[in-house]
Design an enzyme around this catalytic site. Structure first.
Site, PDB file in Angstrom:
ATOM      1  N   SER A 177       9.407   4.304  -3.150  1.00  0.00           N
ATOM      2  CA  SER A 177       9.750   4.333  -1.891  1.00  0.00           C
ATOM      3  C   SER A 177       9.370   6.385  -1.824  1.00  0.00           C
ATOM      4  CB  SER A 177      11.272   4.023  -2.650  1.00  0.00           C
ATOM      5  OG  SER A 177      11.808   4.792  -3.149  1.00  0.00           O
ATOM      6  N   HIS A 205       9.171  -2.191   0.229  1.00  0.00           N
ATOM      7  CA  HIS A 205       8.319  -1.263   1.177  1.00  0.00           C
ATOM      8  C   HIS A 205       6.847  -2.051   1.244  1.00  0.00           C
ATOM      9  CE1 HIS A 205      11.509   1.761   2.054  1.00  0.00           C
ATOM     10  NE2 HIS A 205      10.860   1.531   0.546  1.00  0.00           N
ATOM     11  N   LYS A 237      13.752  -3.305   5.912  1.00  0.00           N
ATOM     12  CA  LYS A 237      12.416  -2.549   6.250  1.00  0.00           C
ATOM     13  C   LYS A 237      11.047  -2.598   6.740  1.00  0.00           C
ATOM     14  CE  LYS A 237      14.456   0.060   2.443  1.00  0.00           C
ATOM     15  NZ  LYS A 237      14.527   0.309   1.739  1.00  0.00           N
TER      16      LYS A 237
HETATM   17  C1  LIG Z   1      15.568   0.506   0.385  1.00  0.00           C
HETATM   18  C2  LIG Z   1      15.196  -0.225  -0.431  1.00  0.00           C
HETATM   19  C3  LIG Z   1      15.994  -0.740  -2.016  1.00  0.00           C
HETATM   20  C4  LIG Z   1      17.513  -0.993  -1.550  1.00  0.00           C
HETATM   21  O1  LIG Z   1      17.635  -2.068  -0.652  1.00  0.00           O
HETATM   22  P1  LIG Z   1      18.522  -1.907   1.134  1.00  0.00           P
HETATM   23  O2  LIG Z   1      18.919  -3.105   1.419  1.00  0.00           O
HETATM   24  O3  LIG Z   1      18.788  -0.705   1.840  1.00  0.00           O
HETATM   25  O4  LIG Z   1      20.088  -2.086   0.804  1.00  0.00           O
HETATM   26  C5  LIG Z   1      15.964  -1.380  -3.235  1.00  0.00           C
HETATM   27  N1  LIG Z   1      14.850  -0.523  -3.068  1.00  0.00           N
HETATM   28  C6  LIG Z   1      13.570  -0.734  -2.463  1.00  0.00           C
HETATM   29  C7  LIG Z   1      12.440   0.199  -3.373  1.00  0.00           C
HETATM   30  C8  LIG Z   1      13.829   0.091  -1.902  1.00  0.00           C
HETATM   31  O5  LIG Z   1      13.553   1.084  -0.740  1.00  0.00           O
END
Ligand SMILES: *Cc1c(COP(=O)(O)O)cnc(C)c1O
Length: 384
Positions: A177, A205, A237
């Site tokens: 990330s 992602h 995302k």
């Molecule tokens: C954003 C993210 C999360 C958390 O997800 P949320 O739904 O925002 O709690 C978990 N793992 C990765 C790799 C992320 O980028």
């Protein structure tokens, strides 16, 4: 006095350029954001496909609110599991090529819940050093032996697996990330299989963005549920909505329903969020132009940034960090970009390692080539 260290700690964080604060946004998510006193071009959202404010997604949300109201009323196992949730789970299972999928209220909770349901005392969990905080927290809280392997290093993983005891769970981000690079999934899957371990991939992602039809990194690398037993994806995302899911075998999903505490003891997502997500899943699968355009923008950004001599990372994803190093310098550049009308976040320790503060530029299918050009011009002037 109790907690008197808090004030000192805040001051130290401020002096080191590590203080965090929020910006208040007055507009929907999109390429153009209205801050309280300024309009900016947004280069830091994870809404990679531009679905967070897509008319069809918004309409599905509103219609579902008319049908279901706002709150889900309870946890899934009490009386909060609606037809909207159920239909989305079935569609996500088909989309990812897994037997079943299970919704969680956030990705953070999904990761904590899954790891804790699968391993405990006497087992071993092995994680990439650069994994997302929620995966690390899940491993640390599980009671299993917790081992980190060097970033993307399947040989190091193999060494650690050879000494591991109990049930073994290997856990990795798909696309990292804060770095944007991809885990070497075929290698990791082969090593895990050799050592009779399960592999869990968090494709927060990659889903929607990579692979044919947006199936993510696992679609791109052609790894099924026998290779990657646990697939976790987030909906906040690329999907542009909110929430998360886990996909895999019947046994995995039924185990999570029985034992994942962050599934059992929390309120289900609003059903309207599930309906909105069904609409975005439809767009993800039927509009490949979003992925094609995004790829072209990524290429344009990388070529331009290389010409400026900026320090890029080996990323083919919409996450395109520029390595700065010093935290205060990263903050200063981020502020200079803001003054020039561009929102780019400075990512600092402890989110990333000491001395590797960076500007995390993210691209969206809603950007146009001229947006990328103007960001590159601003980066040149901001003295990176
Ligand atoms: C954003 C993210 C999360 C958390 O997800 P949320 O739904 O925002 O709690 C978990 N793992 C990765 C790799 C992320 O980028």
């Amino acid at each position: 006095m109790a907690f008197s260290h808090l004030q000192t700690q805040l001051q130290t964080q401020a002096q080191q350029g590590l203080y965090r604060s929020r910006r208040v946004i007055d507009s929907p998510q999109g390429i153009v954001l209205q801050l309280q006193n300024q309009t900016v071009i947004n280069f830091c959202s994870n809404d990679y496909l531009g679905l967070a404010n897509h008319p069809a997604v918004v309409k599905a949300f509103k219609n579902a609110a008319d049908t279901y109201g706002v709150g889900s009323g309870a946890a899934h196992l009490i009386c909060g599991h609606s037809h909207a949730h159920h239909a989305l789970e079935e569609e996500l299972a088909a989309f990812t090529g897994r037997d079943r999928a299970l919704l969680f209220s956030t990705g953070y909770m999904a990761n904590i819940g899954v790891i804790n349901a699968l391993v405990g005392r006497g087992d071993t969990v092995l994680e990439d050093r650069l994994n997302h905080a929620s995966l690390l927290d899940g491993g640390l809280s599980s009671g299993a032996k917790f081992k980190r392997y060097a970033h993307a290093d399947s040989a190091h993983l193999a060494e650690l697996l050879a000494e591991a005891s109990g049930n073994k769970l290997v856990v990795t981000d798909g696309i990292f990330s804060m770095d944007g690079d991809a885990a070497p999934l075929p290698e990791l899957a082969a090593v895990a299989k050799q050592h009779d371990a399960w592999l869990m991939v968090d494709d927060a992602h990659g889903l929607g963005v990579l692979g044919v039809n947006g199936g993510g990194l696992l679609a791109q690398t052609n790894l099924g549920q026998d290779d990657v037993q646990v697939l976790m994806g987030t909906l906040g995302k690329g999907f542009g909505t909110f929430g998360a899911f886990v996909a895999g075998s019947e046994v995995l999903i039924e185990t999570l329903i029985q034992s994942a505490r962050t599934y059992i003891y929390t309120t289900a997502l609003p059903p309207a969020v599930a309906e909105a997500t069904r609409a975005s899943l439809h767009i993800i699968q039927s509009e490949p132009w979003r992925r094609e355009k995004l790829l072209a923008l990524i290429q344009q950004f990388r070529t331009g940034a290389e010409q400026l001599g900026l320090s890029l990372m080996p990323s083919a994803s919409p996450i395109q960090p520029i390595l700065i190093g010093d935290s205060q310098r990263a903050v200063a550049i981020s502020q200079a970009l803001l003054a020039a009308g561009f929102l780019v976040s400075a990512i600092r320790p402890p989110t990333v390692a000491q001395g590797t503060a960076r500007l995390r530029v993210t691209l969206s299918a809603e950007h146009e080539p001229h947006h990328v050009n103007s960001l590159l011009n601003a980066l040149e002037k901001a003295n990176t």
